[in-house]
Design a protein around this motif. Structure first.
Motif, PDB file in Angstrom:
ATOM      1  N   THR A   1      -9.730   1.774  -3.108  1.00  0.00           N
ATOM      2  CA  THR A   1      -8.859   1.396  -4.219  1.00  0.00           C
ATOM      3  C   THR A   1      -7.958   2.600  -4.516  1.00  0.00           C
ATOM      4  OG1 THR A   1     -10.313   2.249  -5.950  1.00  0.00           O
ATOM      5  CG2 THR A   1     -10.699  -0.035  -5.221  1.00  0.00           C
ATOM      6  N   SER A   2      -6.959   2.399  -5.365  1.00  0.00           N
ATOM      7  CA  SER A   2      -6.093   3.522  -5.736  1.00  0.00           C
ATOM      8  C   SER A   2      -6.903   4.600  -6.458  1.00  0.00           C
ATOM      9  CB  SER A   2      -4.925   3.047  -6.595  1.00  0.00           C
ATOM     10  OG  SER A   2      -5.378   2.384  -7.755  1.00  0.00           O
ATOM     11  N   THR A   3      -7.930   4.214  -7.195  1.00  0.00           N
ATOM     12  CA  THR A   3      -8.781   5.197  -7.877  1.00  0.00           C
ATOM     13  C   THR A   3      -9.501   6.064  -6.853  1.00  0.00           C
ATOM     14  OG1 THR A   3      -9.086   3.656  -9.709  1.00  0.00           O
ATOM     15  CG2 THR A   3     -10.632   5.500  -9.565  1.00  0.00           C
TER      16      THR A   3
ATOM     17  N   PHE B   1      -6.932  -0.941  -0.524  1.00  0.00           N
ATOM     18  CA  PHE B   1      -5.948  -0.581   0.482  1.00  0.00           C
ATOM     19  C   PHE B   1      -6.476  -1.011   1.848  1.00  0.00           C
ATOM     20  CE2 PHE B   1      -4.813   2.588  -2.775  1.00  0.00           C
ATOM     21  CZ  PHE B   1      -3.453   2.351  -2.833  1.00  0.00           C
TER      22      PHE B   1
ATOM     23  N   ASP C   1       0.837  -1.197   0.000  1.00  0.00           N
ATOM     24  CA  ASP C   1       0.000   0.000   0.000  1.00  0.00           C
ATOM     25  C   ASP C   1       0.875   1.252   0.000  1.00  0.00           C
ATOM     26  OD1 ASP C   1      -2.234  -1.600   0.125  1.00  0.00           O
ATOM     27  OD2 ASP C   1      -2.815  -0.994   2.159  1.00  0.00           O
TER      28      ASP C   1
ATOM     29  N   LEU D   1       2.742   1.665  -3.339  1.00  0.00           N
ATOM     30  CA  LEU D   1       1.842   2.096  -4.411  1.00  0.00           C
ATOM     31  C   LEU D   1       1.484   3.569  -4.267  1.00  0.00           C
ATOM     32  CD1 LEU D   1       0.183   1.335  -6.907  1.00  0.00           C
ATOM     33  CD2 LEU D   1      -1.654   0.649  -5.359  1.00  0.00           C
ATOM     34  N   MET D   2       1.205   4.004  -3.052  1.00  0.00           N
ATOM     35  CA  MET D   2       0.875   5.418  -2.820  1.00  0.00           C
ATOM     36  C   MET D   2       2.046   6.321  -3.190  1.00  0.00           C
ATOM     37  SD  MET D   2      -2.268   5.722  -1.822  1.00  0.00           S
ATOM     38  CE  MET D   2      -2.362   7.337  -1.070  1.00  0.00           C
TER      39      MET D   2
ATOM     40  N   TYR E   1       3.041   5.718  -7.263  1.00  0.00           N
ATOM     41  CA  TYR E   1       2.054   5.993  -8.302  1.00  0.00           C
ATOM     42  C   TYR E   1       1.019   7.054  -7.926  1.00  0.00           C
ATOM     43  CZ  TYR E   1       3.677   1.675 -10.539  1.00  0.00           C
ATOM     44  OH  TYR E   1       4.434   0.715 -11.147  1.00  0.00           O
ATOM     45  N   VAL E   2       0.329   6.862  -6.814  1.00  0.00           N
ATOM     46  CA  VAL E   2      -0.830   7.697  -6.493  1.00  0.00           C
ATOM     47  C   VAL E   2      -0.440   9.152  -6.234  1.00  0.00           C
ATOM     48  CG1 VAL E   2      -2.751   8.037  -4.874  1.00  0.00           C
ATOM     49  CG2 VAL E   2      -2.169   5.733  -5.667  1.00  0.00           C
TER      50      VAL E   2
ATOM     51  N   GLU F   1      -8.470   6.712  -3.870  1.00  0.00           N
ATOM     52  CA  GLU F   1      -7.448   7.565  -3.255  1.00  0.00           C
ATOM     53  C   GLU F   1      -7.134   8.766  -4.153  1.00  0.00           C
ATOM     54  OE1 GLU F   1      -5.961   7.410  -0.185  1.00  0.00           O
ATOM     55  OE2 GLU F   1      -7.395   5.823   0.225  1.00  0.00           O
TER      56      GLU F   1
ATOM     57  N   THR G   1      -4.373  -2.642  -4.993  1.00  0.00           N
ATOM     58  CA  THR G   1      -3.044  -3.030  -4.554  1.00  0.00           C
ATOM     59  C   THR G   1      -2.708  -4.386  -5.155  1.00  0.00           C
ATOM     60  OG1 THR G   1      -3.805  -4.167  -2.582  1.00  0.00           O
ATOM     61  CG2 THR G   1      -3.354  -1.818  -2.360  1.00  0.00           C
TER      62      THR G   1
ATOM     63  N   HIS H   1      -6.126  -1.090 -10.897  1.00  0.00           N
ATOM     64  CA  HIS H   1      -6.213  -0.281  -9.688  1.00  0.00           C
ATOM     65  C   HIS H   1      -5.919  -1.139  -8.461  1.00  0.00           C
ATOM     66  CE1 HIS H   1     -10.011  -2.397  -9.873  1.00  0.00           C
ATOM     67  NE2 HIS H   1     -10.053  -2.256  -8.556  1.00  0.00           N
TER      68      HIS H   1
END
Length: 173
Positions: A110-112, A105, A62, A65-66, A69-70, A114, A99, A97
């Motif tokens: 989801t990353s979307t 997460f 998590d 990824l944050m 990417y995020v 976030e 993790t 999207h």
């Protein structure tokens, strides 16, 4: 956009797009998924079988990824299109999207979701139906609706209607 894909993401084109959206008064953006280039959702169960259910590993992913990417994705959008939140109708989910080891997460997003939270835009789920209405007006008051435009937003990983993100399923819903 597939941000993070060295071969599939065109960073200069993405920057130009964001600047054009910012400079265009009546621009409207609809997000159709795959904002980040991360593991396809269909690969995750196989990878999870190898990695297991270790919560510490999930938290490490998590965080990675944050940070990888995020946050950079949101920073680029803010830098080149400060007006993005006012011009974006929202983002629907794609299939790159979340993790690596889970669908969400540890906070349940989801990353979307976030990205939407960071940019102050609406998260629209797997699919959305949006109606845009053009109004006639005199001075600052709307007098009557003159035209409607209905927009279906869906990433459509399948047209069979069996997957949650399929266009056929979205249309039936």
């Amino acid at each position: 956009m597939h941000y993070g894909d060295r071969k599939g993401h065109d960073a200069p084109l993405w920057k130009d797009f964001l600047q054009e959206v910012h400079q265009t008064d009546n621009a409207m953006v609809f997000g159709l998924g795959d904002y980040l280039d991360f593991t396809r959702t269909t690969y995750r169960p196989l990878i999870q079988n190898v990695w297991g259910e270790d919560e510490k590993v999930k938290d490490e992913w998590d965080t990675m990824l944050m940070e990888t990417y995020v946050y950079p994705f949101a920073d680029i959008v803010r830098k080149y299109c400060p007006s993005f939140s006012k011009k974006c109708a929202g983002f629907v989910e794609g299939n790159h999207h979340g993790t690596l080891l889970s669908k969400q997460f540890s906070n349940g997003h989801t990353s979307t979701e976030e990205i939407c939270h960071l940019l102050g835009i609406d998260y629209l789920g797997l699919s959305a139906w949006i109606r845009l209405t053009k109004y006639r007006s005199l001075s600052t008051e709307r007098t009557c609706a003159s035209n409607n435009l209905n927009v279906v937003l869906n990433h459509s990983t399948s047209s069979s209607g069996t997957l949650p993100a399929s266009l056929a399923l979205a249309m039936r819903s």
